[in-house]
Motif scaffolding. Sequence first.
Motif, PDB file in Angstrom:
ATOM      1  N   GLN A   1      18.352   9.990  23.222  1.00 45.83           N
ATOM      2  CA  GLN A   1      19.079  10.355  22.019  1.00 45.83           C
ATOM      3  C   GLN A   1      19.062  11.847  21.724  1.00 45.83           C
ATOM      4  O   GLN A   1      18.841  12.263  20.905  1.00 45.83           O
ATOM      5  CB  GLN A   1      18.699   9.593  20.731  1.00 45.83           C
ATOM      6  CG  GLN A   1      19.001   8.383  20.381  1.00 45.83           C
ATOM      7  CD  GLN A   1      18.510   7.731  19.152  1.00 45.83           C
ATOM      8  OE1 GLN A   1      18.161   8.333  18.273  1.00 45.83           O
ATOM      9  NE2 GLN A   1      18.487   6.340  19.170  1.00 45.83           N
TER      10      GLN A   1
ATOM     11  N   GLU B   1      21.506   4.060  20.140  1.00 48.42           N
ATOM     12  CA  GLU B   1      20.696   3.567  19.100  1.00 48.42           C
ATOM     13  C   GLU B   1      19.401   2.859  19.566  1.00 48.42           C
ATOM     14  O   GLU B   1      18.381   2.823  18.833  1.00 48.42           O
ATOM     15  CB  GLU B   1      21.558   2.860  18.094  1.00 48.42           C
ATOM     16  CG  GLU B   1      22.667   3.776  17.554  1.00 48.42           C
ATOM     17  CD  GLU B   1      23.746   3.102  16.629  1.00 48.42           C
ATOM     18  OE1 GLU B   1      23.148   1.983  15.979  1.00 48.42           O
ATOM     19  OE2 GLU B   1      24.684   3.677  16.324  1.00 48.42           O
TER      20      GLU B   1
ATOM     21  N   PRO C   1      15.780   5.430  21.846  1.00 48.60           N
ATOM     22  CA  PRO C   1      15.582   6.648  21.207  1.00 48.60           C
ATOM     23  C   PRO C   1      15.225   7.708  22.152  1.00 48.60           C
ATOM     24  O   PRO C   1      15.620   8.839  21.866  1.00 48.60           O
ATOM     25  CB  PRO C   1      14.397   6.283  20.410  1.00 48.60           C
ATOM     26  CG  PRO C   1      14.341   4.878  19.978  1.00 48.60           C
ATOM     27  CD  PRO C   1      14.828   4.413  21.190  1.00 48.60           C
TER      28      PRO C   1
END
Length: 63
Positions: free
Chosen positions: A29, A23, A26
């Motif tokens: 992710q 989290e 980014p």
Amino acid sequence: MLHITDTHLHLWDLSRFRLPWLEAVPALQHDVAWQDYPTGDRNGRWRIDRALYVEVDVAPDQR
């Protein structure tokens, strides 16, 4: 040709595991699979022959 053992390889499938630490990052992710991993250079100077998988700190309830 230089043959390499990569001693620090992380792979993850976000449809299978939750990685809460992502989290805060980014850019990371997304899934990271073995197929995404470069195993050599275009000029044939080096090649990764072996790798050691490192656990990627999944959510506590998935350990």
